[in-house]
Motif scaffolding. Structure first.
Motif, PDB file in Angstrom:
ATOM      1  N   ASP A  19      18.180  19.387   8.437  1.00 16.78           N
ATOM      2  CA  ASP A  19      16.923  19.497   7.702  1.00 16.78           C
ATOM      3  C   ASP A  19      16.896  20.715   6.813  1.00 16.78           C
ATOM      4  N   ASP A  22      19.018  21.101   3.350  1.00 12.56           N
ATOM      5  CA  ASP A  22      18.621  20.665   2.036  1.00 12.56           C
ATOM      6  C   ASP A  22      17.125  20.889   1.908  1.00 12.56           C
ATOM      7  N   ALA A  25      15.412  18.765  -0.585  1.00  9.83           N
ATOM      8  CA  ALA A  25      15.200  17.396  -0.149  1.00  9.83           C
ATOM      9  C   ALA A  25      14.052  17.371   0.857  1.00  9.83           C
ATOM     10  N   ASP A 226      22.063  12.471   5.330  1.00  9.95           N
ATOM     11  CA  ASP A 226      21.270  12.509   4.106  1.00  9.95           C
ATOM     12  C   ASP A 226      21.488  11.222   3.313  1.00  9.95           C
ATOM     13  N   ASP A 229      20.601  11.024  -0.427  1.00  6.08           N
ATOM     14  CA  ASP A 229      21.569  11.558  -1.375  1.00  6.08           C
ATOM     15  C   ASP A 229      22.558  10.454  -1.770  1.00  6.08           C
TER      16      ASP A 229
END
Lengths: 571, 670
Positions: A19, A22, A25, A226, A229
């Motif tokens: 977490d 990113d 994100a 992710d 991504d």
């Protein structure tokens, strides 16, 4: 128990790390405040859940007895005796993965590996036996924790990734654009595990020994891997493909290009009247003569009816030299002929009294409605579209319309499939037939328009990676015959489904001993042809694949083994 | 006469006529017309290499420089002149070189002080073209110490200054001095905001600067790691540039920058930015769908990132089929590709060795620490063949990478016994050692050390093919790393070896060289030399034989070391040699007859360091061993020296090992 807790703690730490890694994100995800619904909506923005609901939990109905569900049907535990592999048990999600996802992902956390940690995580089609781990049966795919192997519709696995156990989070990503699947472990991509996946698979987990407990995350929680991504990359890829798509025309002639696309599509599929009308209203002309189109339709019809021998003969008389120039195509056709011989449909083995092949026409009933919404350029729809389109052509014959026209579209839509054969094997079988047809007719257009080029492409197919080009080209439908051909070859996978089911349903070669011998002889010739082709043009993975599916048949004892194996498939 | 002229006109290249006209106009009086012709010149040379070359031959550069330097000239003219120079600098390498030779660079750098932005931008564009060419005169940027600070001052003025200055700095930062200079002039604060620029062509060169300043530089890396851009940590920004919808170049560069920061200890290798961003990005860059250059760069950077971290090696080993992907590098160009396209073939060949070297480096890193990964690498189809082939590759970089790879893999006992033997890797390795440069020798001889371990089946054939001489030569090298490897390998070779081998080593090395090594300034070399002596002096018959030949010298050397300023480890090792000597039969006399040595031993029995006490006690215990001939006399002598009493005192030791040794020694006294 302490092992279990520490595993979970470790996992939480790992998830936390992912977490914070990113933060941007994380900001976008806003994971704290975002609800499960919001997240799913954002990740799968193209999915209309009214039509195709997303999997959100395990199905309490679609599971084996030894599976117990809890925590809103997200936690799965094993409650059988777990003596051996016969005690394996699986559960499917409530819904299949919608094709409109493009890219789908779910994660499973191993809460406890139980006694032996024989856990399988993967995908399976509806109706696949649940008394098994995912991956062991046809249309079933899995990654197993005890050995880290991947199982692709087979009882023997391939070395794939690391093993996984208590505390690990294993993810499974289905890419419906290029029909591949990869797994992740604790947020690390393990690489592609399966290719050529069919659509409409369900997320599936299987357990086999007592104490095994796993939790699913269908997107309600932030994922460890992710995935967004990854999706981002595919969005970008698709955008670039569209942007850099070569347009032969000069500026301002987009409309013409689009009209030509429609026109060539109609001609390609032999909709004479529609093509004529369309050409008239848009001021276009098409080069192919109507008789030629009709001829092609005739051949198509023969192929669809399974009368491959006749189809080949007709082709040879109408288009002399075509098959000689395209030995790979002839090979594929003959392979199909062989299959038809086995089930007794082909004219070489068919008695006069044999039943009409028309009865085999059947299709999933949802096809019509899906076709309506399909003319989209989105790559994720493409495969479906081609198949649906094929389905439509076929149904044209069922309803008895001799000359296709625009009215058919409506006709098929309102025409629910009436045939009795509703099991999906027959759908698969039909798709296979369609694919061959599809490839067949597409080739023909090619030959007429650009014989030279196509020839070279065929050879290319034999030696280069063109066949594996992937999704980047495959959705340029109607423009790239080559990619279509690729799909056709891949579709032939479905042949063996056919074979098994048919061999149960019908008698081999219509029951005639002479026909069986003829069939075996034909099979040997086919093998010979393959060897010759290979000598001439080098390896052709696609051809090899087509043949592999059939080769055991040239050997009778093995064939019977196949026969009995088929039993496990029927659930 | 008239005819001649017209002939001349016909024969001349039309451009030349124009060129001459331009030149004449450039020297005119009317400044407006001059400006006009400079603009015309600009349009004439644009995109035309021939024309550029031609104009430069006519000496246009000198005139343009005059305009540029003329403080009184109209700024418009100066700007246009700079733009023409910039255009000329975009031509061939030869053009750039001529510009540099004409002294363009210092003048343009000087002009950056001008207040007119357009003019400065013109100069910067030209400088950018020059500095990003292959023949970049890097040092010229640093000749005037005021240049770099000034550049960083004006960087924020416009997108053009941002883009050009970043490009120049990224190209001109080649050494740690350059890094230090940029850092002390505030490069991080000046350029960090540009990473968040909306413009790709600004972002990218700025990112490149961050790559070059962080490379192997701990101070700069730490500063970058703690820098912020509008209150966001800079590393987070790098992660954002690493997202998969960014350009490949950008993903690669940001992964590279994170890698450099990690290797410079500014980011932990457990940091999620490394584990979940940099690592997977680099692995992705190795994939088949990337261009060859990208695959090479990806694999090389990956090799660097995971080189020293076991956990990263483990993750990489199972991520995204990395090992099979890398092994494809070794098969490039595949035989299946048709040789139809010559241009393509040329491109392939040019990159094939880079691919091979990069893959081998990556395998070297992957297999550096973990046995399972090594196994996985070696089990990859044909991989060992490729590694062995790599050892005799025509390209030196590939050879070096192959040796590195082999070195990593040779850390595995199992591999030494199996696949290394199957592939007879020692053969090409020995060949490689014959005439290699120091870099190669260092790695190759490290590998050799492992191949000479006692359980390695390669040991025998290597001995027969002259390994001993080769290694003895290595011990005479200037480079301490080579000396160390040489003596290390000899030590391994001597371990539990036959008498024949031991003598061979002693003869080849020569006692002079052996004693020279005992006074080696490098403590590691000294340690391994003592280790060699210890290995040579094992087994009673061997001890007596060797002491019989070189006893005097060996004892001298030992005394020298015991008296010298050495670490505990060295002294301990030396005492162990004495203990070995005292285990001999005739060799015992060398100690018993030497009161000096005996005194030293007894002194070490009461040394503050327990390890030395143990070693000394062990020595005594061997000397007084009562089953051996002459034991009584030795016991008597030592008792007279007060050794027995000393031992009794040592019984009170709290160290159990020492206590046991002491007890054993005391039991020998009768």
């Amino acid at each position: 128990m302490t092992g279990l807790t520490s595993g979970i703690v470790r996992q939480q730490q790992k998830a936390k790390m992912a977490d914070s890694g990113d933060s941007s994100a994380a900001e976008r995800n806003n994971s704290a405040s975002e609800t499960a619904d919001e997240r799913l909506k954002r990740i799968y923005s193209m999915v209309n859940e009214k039509e195709t609901p997303l999997p959100r939990s395990w199905s309490p109905k679609d599971k084996y007895n030894f599976i117990g569900l809890s925590q809103n049907n997200l936690r799965v535990h094993y409650k059988g005796i777990g003596k051996n592999h016969k005690d394996a048990a699986s559960v499917r999600a409530t819904h299949p993965i919608p094709s409109s996802c493009g890219i789908y992902y779910f994660e499973v956390k191993i809460v406890s590996k139980g006694r032996d940690g024989y856990m399988g995580i993967g995908l399976s089609a509806q109706g696949v036996n649940m008394n098994r781990l995912p991956g062991w049966d046809k249309h079933s795919y899995g990654y197993h924790g005890d050995d880290g192997h991947s199982f692709c519709s087979s009882g023997t696995g391939q070395p794939y990734g690391p093993t996984f156990t208590t505390g690990d989070v294993v993810g499974c990503c289905v890419n419906l654009i290029d029909n591949t699947c990869f797994y992740t472990k604790n947020g690390h991509n393990l690489g592609i595990a399966f290719t050529d996946l069919p659509h409409n698979l369900y997320p599936t987990v299987g357990l086999q020994t007592p104490g095994e407990i796993v939790d699913a995350n269908f997107g309600q929680q932030p994922f460890v891997y992710d995935i967004e991504d990854y999706m981002r990359e595919w969005h970008q890829k698709t955008r670039v493909t569209i942007e850099s798509f070569p347009v032969p025309d000069h500026k301002g002639e987009w409309q013409k290009t689009l009209q030509r696309m429609v026109s060539t599509y109609l001609v390609h599929h032999g909709y004479c009247s529609t093509a004529e009308a369309f050409a008239k209203s848009t001021g276009q002309s098409f080069t192919e003569e109507l008789t030629s189109m009709k001829n092609r339709q005739r051949i198509q019809k023969l192929v669809l009816a399974g009368r491959m021998g006749e189809a080949i003969d007709t082709t040879q008389s109408l288009y002399p030299g075509l098959l000689e120039r395209n030995p790979n195509l002839l090979f594929v056709l003959k392979c199909r002929q062989f299959v038809e011989m086995v089930n007794g449909t082909d004219s070489e083995v068919r008695g006069l009294s044999a039943r009409s092949p028309k009865s085999r026409n059947s299709s999933g009933s949802s096809t019509g409605s899906e076709y309506r919404s399909s003319p989209s350029l989105s790559p994720s729809h493409h495969r479906m579209d081609t198949q649906r389109a094929n389905g439509k052509i076929e149904r044209t014959y069922v309803t008895g319309n001799k000359s296709p026209n625009t009215g058919e579209l409506i006709n098929t839509k309102s025409n629910p499939s009436t045939s009795a054969n509703q099991d999906h094997a027959s759908v698969a079988e039909m798709n296979a037939v369609n694919s061959v047809t599809n490839g067949f007719s597409s080739n023909q257009v090619d030959v007429e328009m650009e014989v030279e080029e196509y020839n070279s492409q065929m050879v290319c197919n034999g030696v280069s990676s063109r066949v594996n080009d992937g999704a980047s080209t495959s959705y340029m439908n109607g423009c790239s015959h080559n990619s279509q051909h690729r799909e056709d070859l891949m579709e032939t996978d479905d042949f063996d489904t056919d074979k098994e089911v048919q061999s149960q349903r019908r008698q081999l070669c219509g029951g005639s001993q002479a026909a069986i011998e003829k069939m075996l002889q034909f099979g040997r010739e086919l093998q010979g042809m393959s060897v010759q082709l290979r000598r001439q043009y080098g390896k052709n993975e696609a051809n090899k694949k087509v043949l592999q599916v059939k080769l055991p048949l040239t050997d009778t004892p093995v064939y019977y083994k196949c026969h009995s194996l088929g039993g496990s498939y029927r659930a | 006469m008239l005819m001649d002229t017209s002939d001349m006109i016909c024969d001349t290249y039309p451009g030349e006529m124009i060129g001459r006209e331009y030149m004449e106009n450039l020297y005119g009086e009317d400044m407006d017309r001059v400006l006009h012709s400079v603009v015309k010149l600009k349009n004439a040379v644009i995109g035309n290499n021939k024309q550029k070359f031609h104009m430069m031959s006519l000496g246009v550069v000198g005139r343009l420089l005059e305009f540029i330097q003329n403080e009184r000239a109209a700024v418009g003219l100066r700007t246009e002149s700079a733009i023409v120079l910039g255009s000329l600098a975009k031509g061939s390498q030869a053009n750039v070189k001529r510009l540099v030779d004409s002294g363009v660079v210092p003048i343009l750098l000087q002009c950056l002080n001008n207040s007119n932005l357009k003019f400065v931008e013109g100069c910067l564009r030209c400088l950018r073209s020059i500095f990003t060419s292959q023949a970049a005169p890097v040092e010229l940027l640093y000749t005037d110490p005021g240049v770099v600070p000034h550049m960083l001052d004006i960087v924020s003025q416009s997108p053009t200054t941002q883009e050009c200055i970043c490009s120049i700095l990224a190209q001109c930062c080649k050494t740690s001095e350059h890094q230090g200079l940029l850092y002390s002039n505030g490069v991080i604060e000046s350029l960090a905001p540009l990473l968040a620029s909306k413009m790709y062509k600004v972002q990218m060169p700025a990112l490149r600067v961050f790559c070059v300043i962080t490379y192997t530089n701990q101070i700069v890396s730490s500063a970058v790691a703690s820098a912020t851009v509008s209150e966001r940590p800079l590393p987070d920004l790098l992660v954002e540039l690493c997202l998969r919808d960014k350009s490949v170049e950008m993903q690669m560069s940001s992964a590279k920058c994170l890698t450099y920061m990690c290797r410079a200890n500014a980011l932990s290798s457990q940091d999620s930015k490394i584990v979940y961003k940099a690592l997977p990005t680099l692995i992705r860059m190795c994939k088949k769908d990337r261009r060859l250059e990208e695959r090479v760069e990806g694999a090389e950077t990956l090799a660097y990132l995971i080189e020293v971290d076991l956990e990263l090696q483990r993750i990489a080993s199972y991520s995204d089929h990395l090992i099979p992907t890398l092994s494809e590098f070794l098969r490039y160009p595949s035989t299946q590709t048709t040789v139809m396209d010559l241009k393509r073939l040329d491109y392939d060949m040019k990159h094939s060795y880079e691919l091979r070297a990069a893959a081998l480096m990556a395998f070297a890193s992957l297999g550096a620490n973990d046995e399972d990964i090594r196994k996985k690498i070696i089990e990859t189809e044909n991989l060992m063949d490729h590694v062995v082939c790599g050892l005799s590759d025509p390209v030196i970089r590939v050879r070096l990478a192959a040796v590195r790879c082999l070195h990593s893999l040779s850390r595995s006992v199992q591999q030494l016994r199996t696949s290394f033997q199957d592939h007879a890797v020692w053969k090409p390795l020995m060949k490689l050692l014959q005439n290699a440069d120091d870099d190669m020798l260092t790695v190759a001889s490290s590998t050799l050390c492992n191949l000479l371990l006692e359980f390695s089946p390669s040991k025998e054939p290597m001995l027969e093919s002259g390994a001993v001489d080769l290694l003895c030569d290595l011990t005479k090298r200037d480079d301490p790393a080579l000396r160390l490897n040489g003596i290390w390998a000899l030590m391994n070779m001597a371990f539990q070896a036959e008498q024949k081998v031991k003598s061979q080593i002693l003869v080849a090395l020569g006692t002079d060289q052996l004693f020279k090594l005992l006074s080696d300034p490098d403590v590691n070399v000294l340690m391994k030399t003592l280790g060699l002596l210890r290995n040579l002096l094992s087994n009673k018959p061997h001890i007596d034989h060797i002491m019989g030949m070189h006893g005097q010298q060996i004892m001298q050397a030992i005394v020298l070391i015991l008296e010298g300023e050495h670490t505990i480890e060295v002294k301990e090792q030396t005492l162990c040699i004495l203990a070995n000597i005292s285990d001999g039969t005739t060799a015992k006399d060398f100690i018993m007859a030497n009161d000096d040595v005996l005194k030293k031993i007894t002194n070490y029995m009461i040394h503050a360091n327990v390890r030395l006490q143990i070693a000394a006690t062990f020595c005594i215990s061997n000397l007084v061993w009562n089953e051996e001939e002459g034991a009584l006399e030795r016991q008597m002598k030592l008792r007279d020296m007060g050794v027995q009493k000393l031992l009794q005192q040592l019984l009170s030791s709290s160290d159990t090992v020492l206590f046991d040794k002491v007890k054993t020694a005391l039991q020998q006294f009768t």
